[in-house]
Design an enzyme around this catalytic site. Structure first.
Site, short mmCIF file in Angstrom:
data_model
loop_
_atom_site.label_atom_id
_atom_site.label_comp_id
_atom_site.label_asym_id
_atom_site.label_seq_id
_atom_site.Cartn_x
_atom_site.Cartn_y
_atom_site.Cartn_z
N LYS A 142 1.02 -1.24 -0.18
CA LYS A 142 -0.54 -0.19 0.09
C LYS A 142 0.54 1.44 0.14
CE LYS A 142 -4.40 -0.11 2.09
NZ LYS A 142 -5.63 0.08 3.37
C1 E4P Z 1 -8.45 0.41 2.86
O1 E4P Z 1 -7.83 -0.03 2.62
C2 E4P Z 1 -8.64 1.05 4.73
O2 E4P Z 1 -7.91 0.90 5.25
C3 E4P Z 1 -9.79 1.68 4.85
O3 E4P Z 1 -10.84 0.74 4.53
C4 E4P Z 1 -9.98 3.22 6.04
O4 E4P Z 1 -11.14 2.80 6.48
P1 E4P Z 1 -11.99 3.94 7.68
O5 E4P Z 1 -11.67 5.38 6.75
O6 E4P Z 1 -12.65 2.64 8.49
O7 E4P Z 1 -10.23 3.59 8.19
#
Ligand code: E4P
Length: 215
Positions: free
Chosen positions: A83
């Site tokens: 990521k």
């Molecule tokens: C995606 O890969 C992220 O880990 C995640 O969906 C972030 O979500 P949040 O906005 O609920 O923290």
């Protein structure tokens, strides 16, 4: 549309995996921090639990640091996807990692233009954050509605992961709009499984059956 689980919690991941509906996992530094364990150990353990991509995020903010971290993480298991945050440095890192055949998931995407750039740099996945846009009074799902046809029209192979999913309707809308994947918290997966009419219907079937079972 496939479903990933958005979690770094081993019990949640095992429980979702056992439902037979999970084809990958996404983590982020906040989710890992919640577990209070060593980052690399958690990622490695998750990678053994699922037969599919497991996203682990870099912490560096400049491209060379991101690439170095990415190579270390990618060496932990074959199914690790890196990521990378959607920044100018992140785009450079994505391009370099693509040249090294390392898969990337560009995260913190809040517009279709950001998704387009990430795809052009060579991202394997883009993760538009629907819920965080809703939180600031924008219609988050519009980003998915924009990205999906743009990628199709221009033959971009990058897959769209609807992220920051907060409730079952987000998953339904992402599926309708043609997102390739939704990454869903465990709580929302269970909200999708359960329905009060299923519960009531099953209770009635069992009660009726019990009345005649010994006849
Ligand atoms: C995606 O890969 C992220 O880990 C995640 O969906 C972030 O979500 P949040 O906005 O609920 O923290």
């Amino acid at each position: 549309m496939r479903i990933f689980i958005d979690s770094a919690n081993i019990e949640e991941i095992k429980a979702a995996r056992d439902l037979g509906i999970i084809s990958g996992v996404t983590t982020n530094p906040s989710l890992i921090a919640r577990e209070g364990r060593n980052f690399r150990q958690v990622v490695q353990e998750i990678a053994t639990l699922v037969d599919g991509p497991v996203s682990a995020e870099v912490i560096s903010t400049e491209a060379s640091g991101m690439v170095a971290e990415a190579l270390e993480l990618a060496a932990l298991a074959e199914n690790i996807v890196i990521k990378i945050p959607m920044t100018a440095e992140g785009l450079k890192a994505v391009k370099r990692l693509k040249e090294k055949n390392v898969k990337t998931n560009v995260t913190l995407i809040f517009s279709a233009n950001q998704a387009l750039l990430a795809a052009l740099a060579g991202a394997t996945y883009v993760s538009p954050f629907v819920g965080r846009l809703d939180d600031i009074n924008h219609y988050g799902m519009q980003v998915i509605a924009d990205i999906v046809p743009i990628f199709a029209q221009h033959g971009l192979e990058t897959e769209v992961i609807a992220a920051s999913i907060r409730h079952p309707l987000h998953v339904l809308q992402a599926a309708r709009l043609g997102a390739d994947i939704a990454t869903v918290p465990y709580k929302v997966i269970m909200q999708m499984v359960n329905h009060p009419l299923t519960e009531a219907g099953l209770a009635r079937f069992l009660a009726d059956w019990n009345k005649v079972k010994d006849k």
